[in-house]
Design a protein around this motif. Structure first.
Motif, PDB file in Angstrom:
ATOM      1  N   LEU B  24       0.657  -1.103   0.100  1.00 37.24           N
ATOM      2  CA  LEU B  24       0.090   0.266   0.395  1.00 37.24           C
ATOM      3  C   LEU B  24       1.050   0.954   0.018  1.00 37.24           C
ATOM      4  CD1 LEU B  24      -2.705  -0.960   2.638  1.00 37.24           C
ATOM      5  CD2 LEU B  24      -2.658  -0.827  -0.088  1.00 37.24           C
ATOM      6  N   GLU B  28      -2.920   3.328  -2.937  1.00 33.14           N
ATOM      7  CA  GLU B  28      -3.875   2.746  -2.585  1.00 33.14           C
ATOM      8  C   GLU B  28      -4.287   1.671  -3.555  1.00 33.14           C
ATOM      9  OE1 GLU B  28      -8.081   6.017  -3.016  1.00 33.14           O
ATOM     10  OE2 GLU B  28      -6.633   6.148  -1.693  1.00 33.14           O
ATOM     11  N   LYS B  29      -4.497   0.533  -2.766  1.00 36.63           N
ATOM     12  CA  LYS B  29      -5.179  -0.886  -3.496  1.00 36.63           C
ATOM     13  C   LYS B  29      -6.745  -1.131  -2.728  1.00 36.63           C
ATOM     14  CE  LYS B  29      -0.643  -1.617  -5.350  1.00 36.63           C
ATOM     15  NZ  LYS B  29       0.054  -0.643  -4.774  1.00 36.63           N
ATOM     16  N   HIS B  30      -7.434  -2.471  -3.521  1.00 33.26           N
ATOM     17  CA  HIS B  30      -7.780  -3.276  -3.491  1.00 33.26           C
ATOM     18  C   HIS B  30      -7.412  -4.303  -2.981  1.00 33.26           C
ATOM     19  CE1 HIS B  30      -8.524  -5.240  -7.095  1.00 33.26           C
ATOM     20  NE2 HIS B  30      -8.293  -4.240  -7.591  1.00 33.26           N
ATOM     21  N   ALA B  33      -5.599  -6.823  -5.406  1.00 28.53           N
ATOM     22  CA  ALA B  33      -4.603  -5.952  -6.405  1.00 28.53           C
ATOM     23  C   ALA B  33      -3.264  -6.411  -5.244  1.00 28.53           C
ATOM     24  CB  ALA B  33      -4.751  -4.395  -6.132  1.00 28.53           C
ATOM     25  N   ILE B  34      -4.173  -6.185  -3.764  1.00 26.13           N
ATOM     26  CA  ILE B  34      -2.668  -5.956  -2.795  1.00 26.13           C
ATOM     27  C   ILE B  34      -2.200  -7.689  -2.606  1.00 26.13           C
ATOM     28  CG2 ILE B  34      -2.631  -6.318  -0.566  1.00 26.13           C
ATOM     29  CD1 ILE B  34      -4.658  -4.577   0.463  1.00 26.13           C
ATOM     30  N   GLU B  37       0.324  -7.889  -5.980  1.00 25.19           N
ATOM     31  CA  GLU B  37       1.278  -7.310  -5.537  1.00 25.19           C
ATOM     32  C   GLU B  37       2.474  -8.055  -4.948  1.00 25.19           C
ATOM     33  OE1 GLU B  37       2.723  -3.787  -5.981  1.00 25.19           O
ATOM     34  OE2 GLU B  37       4.288  -4.257  -4.322  1.00 25.19           O
ATOM     35  N   TYR B  84     -11.195   0.104  -1.292  1.00 27.80           N
ATOM     36  CA  TYR B  84      -9.598   0.324  -1.411  1.00 27.80           C
ATOM     37  C   TYR B  84      -9.720   0.706  -0.140  1.00 27.80           C
ATOM     38  CZ  TYR B  84     -10.501   0.376  -6.545  1.00 27.80           C
ATOM     39  OH  TYR B  84     -11.108  -0.556  -7.871  1.00 27.80           O
ATOM     40  N   ARG B  86      -5.760   2.387   1.875  1.00 28.91           N
ATOM     41  CA  ARG B  86      -4.626   2.635   1.752  1.00 28.91           C
ATOM     42  C   ARG B  86      -4.136   3.028   3.903  1.00 28.91           C
ATOM     43  NH1 ARG B  86      -5.160   7.973   4.860  1.00 28.91           N
ATOM     44  NH2 ARG B  86      -7.788   8.510   5.846  1.00 28.91           N
TER      45      ARG B  86
END
Lengths: 892, 122
Positions: B24, B28-30, B33-34, B37, B84, B86
């Protein structure tokens, strides 16, 4: 994984998610499902089958590690929050914990008795296979005729269902060699008796077949209690010798602590060592019955099969030896599980107490629920704020359940402490009902039971609180103004709980009231004797020296008795004295009942019809002053005199009124002759005396025949009526006895008053316990009523103020509040009456001359309960009447 | 100094938490996506499952190290089920403190010659 599987695997994933706490799911479930879907799509694109397997493996592992952590987190935070909440309300916490501790403690204590006595298997190897045989004389109403040596041998040889048959009888002998001569209760048993029960000795050994051979060296096995109490648990006891019945007896073993039935014996000896059991008469005569019989059924054999088996043998014996089984006696043999024999007497009392304890718990729960509701009313705003801040409903329920569990567990722990403290008292109580009392303990079963009721109560009152929170939360934030909440529904629920408490208290009070009334009635019964200032002392002479009965030696005993009585009567302070084979309220006689001292007899000139049962009566052998010493009234005829001895031409016998009314209802039996030895000798009725409740005040008087000591000398009990405290004379009289023969055992020193008091111990203790339970219930319920009325008044201060401003007099207000209290009590009592009537069968068997619907008890309890409730309502009513209308309105 | 003191009670972080915070750090990511990543950056050495991911997100959120983002992507790109996340100021501090802690540990290891020389240098 094909596309078709997608919905299926989503379902599976959703099912997995259910392992997570509700709140967690509410927050993240949608997202987690979306993530999982995308992961699956990835796998489909790249990984194929093994990729899918890996994904599932990781997913399952992830959920299984996350779920317990999340649950634990919530529990931890709820727990610390609950701790803070209960610490913030020490008053509420104390009252709730104490109330529950009482409720749970009472239940754990009673359950520990029920569990140890009624539920646990017998502490013998495969105890369920052990049975007790009983030979009955159905036509003469004797339910225990005992067995003869020959019969026992027949049952041993002819049965097909029993793995072993052993015999038992109990006698008292004098044991020399350890301080003063001691009269020991001796179990006389088969060599394999202890093997049949599977009892392994604690020290040494039990009996061997060789010990039972006639003429074998005499050996003894000590009971655990006797070894502990008399020999101080001497580890060197094996091999020590004592003298009994003019023979040297060697101690070969000590028993572990096991329940002894039907008697608690001090020592055990094999059958061959008992001079009576080993006598020629006993060995040869089929109708010389003295022994009890225990057996073990073969594995897999039902009780019914064993019953049928012994009944068949009984029928066969009846046909083979008709002279030993006269038809008019109605011989029959039945078998019962030993467990039943040991516990059936205790069962009704214990079940009543268990039910009573359950009622106490019910009242305690209702009271704590009520307290909780009242507190919830004050916490309404706090809970509403928490809900507004996002705490889900289930989260709130969980929180409240954690709080209630904490209180219930504290209550449970304290309850266990209370139960443990009461155990000794309960054991002493239960010992009057069952030989299993010594097994009573707080064991795992009781702990689990306590845990279960603690969990149960916490769920009940935690859910109640949550239920209420659902009703009121929505409105409480909007209302805002009412400091002490409680809507209509809530106050209705509180009232319902109070009604429930009163109803349960009513039932308990009825139970206690009926027991007390029945005890009172029992005390009012005229025992037929004057029990004040009479001392009883069992004097056991060495029978082998003096002999007994009509045998030539018996005359020696007769002389000793006479001599003793002359000396005792000469003592200052002695009004009269007598010797008797037994006396009213004698503990061992009460235990055995009339059947143990009954015999059949015949009346001269009266022949029995075909199949007609011969008359039976109890016999007592007494010296002339027996009636005067006990204050038994002479109705007609005469009492015994010194001239009534074996040299007299007529053997006199005195009967009581019950026997007279049974056999000569419309004629004077004086001068009629009876025989108890088949016509070999005849005794003439010379007098009729009043009835005596020998076998307990709650037993109707038994038919009784008195025979003079001088004719049939028997050792027994010395009775002394004194002008002073009878116990103060016991030492002096013991000295007199030992002066005449130092080898006489003087035991069982008791006053007649004590014996009478003891005879009522069981109903008195039951009444006391029920009384304690009912008292607790009354206190809790009264406090509950007071509490709810106080709350109701404080909630309506404004309304009361307005009414008073509008001209209502304080007396009106008082009347109104009392009226509300009265209504609750009335409803509670009405439900209680129905409950008490529904449960009356439970107590019926414990009552004496009081119907379970006794009007006096019912109305008395109603009055007491109403008075208590009105008293409890009066304080808040006074407070309501003292409301200052000006102040209240200004505060608005 | 104050910031350091604030982040101290949260240290050390679990590897999963550190990886999530790291993911993060650059925006910001959902949740998905985290997860992607983290897997990409660690060459699939750290693979978070949905359960582990959200268990940790819940804990980080409760500790105030991350927060749900108010801004969302353009409607055409948005999936409304997604949330999302952050990094908060505290989260950033804790991540830095954790990285420093690790760096120091590595330094100590190097000082004691507890490391492998890069293969090329052999």
């Amino acid at each position: 994984m094909g596309k078709n599987n997608a919905p299926q695997s989503q379902k599976l994933f959703r099912a997995l998610l259910r392992l997570l706490p509700f709140d967690f799911r509410a927050n993240y479930q949608g997202e987690m499902e979306a993530v999982f879907r995308e992961q699956q799509l990835d796998v489909q694109e790249q990984g194929g089958f093994w990729g899918a397997v890996k994904l599932w493996g990781e997913t399952i592992a992830g959920i299984f590690t996350t779920a317990p952590r999340e649950h634990w987190e919530i529990l931890r935070s709820d727990f610390s929050y609950a701790l803070r909440m209960i610490a913030k309300n020490p008053g509420f916490t104390c009252v709730a914990v104490l109330t529950l501790a009482l409720g749970i403690g009472v239940n754990s204590a009673i359950f520990s008795v029920v569990h140890s006595v009624l539920l646990r298997p017998l502490p013998y190897a495969q105890g369920e296979q052990l049975i007790f045989l009983r030979q009955e004389g159905k036509k003469i109403g004797n339910d225990d005729m005992a067995f003869s040596v020959k019969e026992i041998q027949d049952y041993r040889d002819q049965n097909h269902t029993l793995a072993g048959v052993v015999e038992y009888h109990s006698m008292s002998f004098t044991l020399f060699g350890h301080g003063d001569p001691d009269r020991v209760r001796t179990g006389v048993v088969s060599a394999n008796y202890f093997d049949l029960f599977g009892i392994k000795p604690m020290l040494g050994r039990t009996f061997l077949p060789a010990d039972e051979q006639l003429g074998a060296p005499a050996v003894l096995v000590l009971s655990n209690e006797y070894w502990k109490n008399v020999f101080g648990s001497d580890p060197e006891i094996i091999g020590k010798t004592f003298e009994m019945n003019d023979r040297v007896h060697t101690v070969v073993g000590v028993l572990p602590p096991v329940p002894q039935y039907p008697n608690e014996n001090d020592v055990y000896m094999p059958t061959s060592a008992c001079p009576f059991r080993a006598s020629k008469d006993m060995l040869e005569h089929r109708d010389h019955r003295m022994m009890e019989v225990f057996a073990r059924v073969k594995p897999g054999v039902s009780l019914e099969a064993a019953r049928a088996d012994v009944a068949t043998i009984a029928a066969n014996l009846g046909r083979a030896y008709p002279e030993a089984y006269p038809e008019n006696i109605g011989y029959a043999v039945d078998a019962n599980r030993l467990q039943h024999e040991l516990t059936h007497q205790a069962r009704p009392t214990l079940l009543v107490l268990l039910a009573a304890a359950a009622f106490v718990l019910l009242i305690a729960c209702a009271n704590v629920a009520n307290l909780t509701l009242a507190r919830m009313a004050r916490r309404e705003r706090e809970l509403a704020v928490r809900t507004a801040l996002g705490a889900g409903r289930s989260r709130l329920l969980r929180q409240l359940l954690t709080e209630s569990s904490l209180i219930a567990f504290l209550g449970g722990a304290l309850g266990l402490v209370l139960a443990n403290g009461s155990l000794e008292l309960l054991t002493r109580f239960a010992a009057r009902l069952t030989p299993r009392a010594h097994e009573i303990q707080l064991d795992t079963g009781v702990l689990l039971f306590t845990l279960a009721i603690a969990v149960g109560t916490s769920v009940v009152f935690g859910t109640l609180s949550a239920l209420f929170s659902r009703v009121n939360l929505n409105s409480s934030l909007k209302e805002g103004s009412s400091p002490v909440g409680g809507g209509y529904r809530q106050s209705r629920m509180r009232s319902a709980l109070i009604v429930c408490q009163i109803a349960a208290s009513f039932v308990l009070l009825i139970g206690a009231g009926l027991m007390l009334r029945s005890l009172f009635k029992m005390q009012q019964v005229n025992p037929g004797v004057v029990t004040q200032r009479v001392l009883a002392m069992r004097t056991t002479y060495n029978w082998s020296k003096y002999g007994m009965g009509t045998a030539p030696g018996g005359q020696k005993l007769n002389l000793v008795n006479k001599n003793l009585l002359e000396h005792v009567k000469a003592e200052p302070g002695v009004l009269s004295a007598a010797v008797t084979s037994r006396f009213p309220f004698e503990p061992e006689i009460i235990q055995g009942g009339p059947a143990n001292v009954s015999a059949k007899f015949q009346i001269q000139g009266r022949t029995l019809g075909p199949g007609e049962a011969p008359p039976t009566t109890t016999f007592a052998i007494v010296s002339p002053d027996y009636f005067r010493t006990l204050g038994i009234a002479l109705k007609t005829g005469r009492l015994f005199t010194e001239q009534d001895d074996s040299k007299a031409s007529v053997i006199p016998v005195i009967i009581n009124e019950t026997l007279k009314n049974r056999l000569w209802p419309n004629e004077d039996p004086i001068g009629r002759r009876i025989s108890a030895d088949g016509g070999a000798s005849w005794a003439t009725i010379v007098g009729i005396v009043g009835d005596v409740r020998e076998f307990g005040l709650d037993h109707p008087p038994a038919p009784e025949a008195y025979v003079p000591q001088a004719v049939q000398a028997q050792p027994g009990t010395l009775l002394v009526r004194t002008a002073v405290d009878p116990l103060s004379m016991s030492k002096e009289i013991t000295r007199l006895i030992h002066e005449m023969d130092p080898r006489t055992a003087v035991t069982h020193v008791i006053t007649l008053d004590q014996a009478r008091y003891e005879s009522m111990a069981s109903p008195r203790l039951t009444a006391n316990l029920l009384g304690i339970f009912a008292g607790l219930a009354l206190i809790i319920a009264t406090a509950g009523i007071g509490g709810i009325m106080a709350l109701s008044v404080s909630q309506r201060v404004r309304e009361i103020g307005i009414r008073m401003a509008l001209g209502a007099a304080p007396s009106n207000i008082i009347r109104q509040v009392l009226g509300e209290g009265f209504l609750l009590v009335g409803l509670g009592i009405a439900i209680g009456v129905v409950g008490a009537l529904a449960l009356m069968n439970l107590v019926k068997s414990l009552l004496f001359e009081v119907p379970p619907t006794d009007v006096i008890t019912f109305s008395g309890v109603a009055v007491v309960l109403t008075a208590a409730a009105l008293f409890a309502s009066y304080v808040p009513a006074r407070r309501a009447a003292a409301v200052d209308p000006n102040q209240t309105l200004r505060a608005e | 100094m104050t910031k350091q003191r604030e982040s101290e009670p949260h240290l050390p972080l679990t590897p999963a938490m550190f990886q999530i915070l790291l993911a993060l750090a650059d925006g910001e990511k959902h949740g998905y996506a985290i997860l992607k990543e983290v897997a990409r950056r660690t060459s699939d050495k750290v693979r978070l499952s949905a359960g582990t991911l959200y268990g940790n997100l819940a804990r980080l959120e409760a500790a105030g190290m991350i927060a749900e983002s108010a801004s969302r992507p353009a409607a055409s790109l948005d999936d409304e089920r997604r949330r999302y996340y952050r990094l908060t100021e505290l989260g950033r501090e804790v991540t830095i403190a954790e990285a420093e802690r690790m760096e120091e540990a590595v330094r100590h290891a190097r000082a004691k010659n507890l490391f492998r020389k890069p293969k090329l240098a052999q």
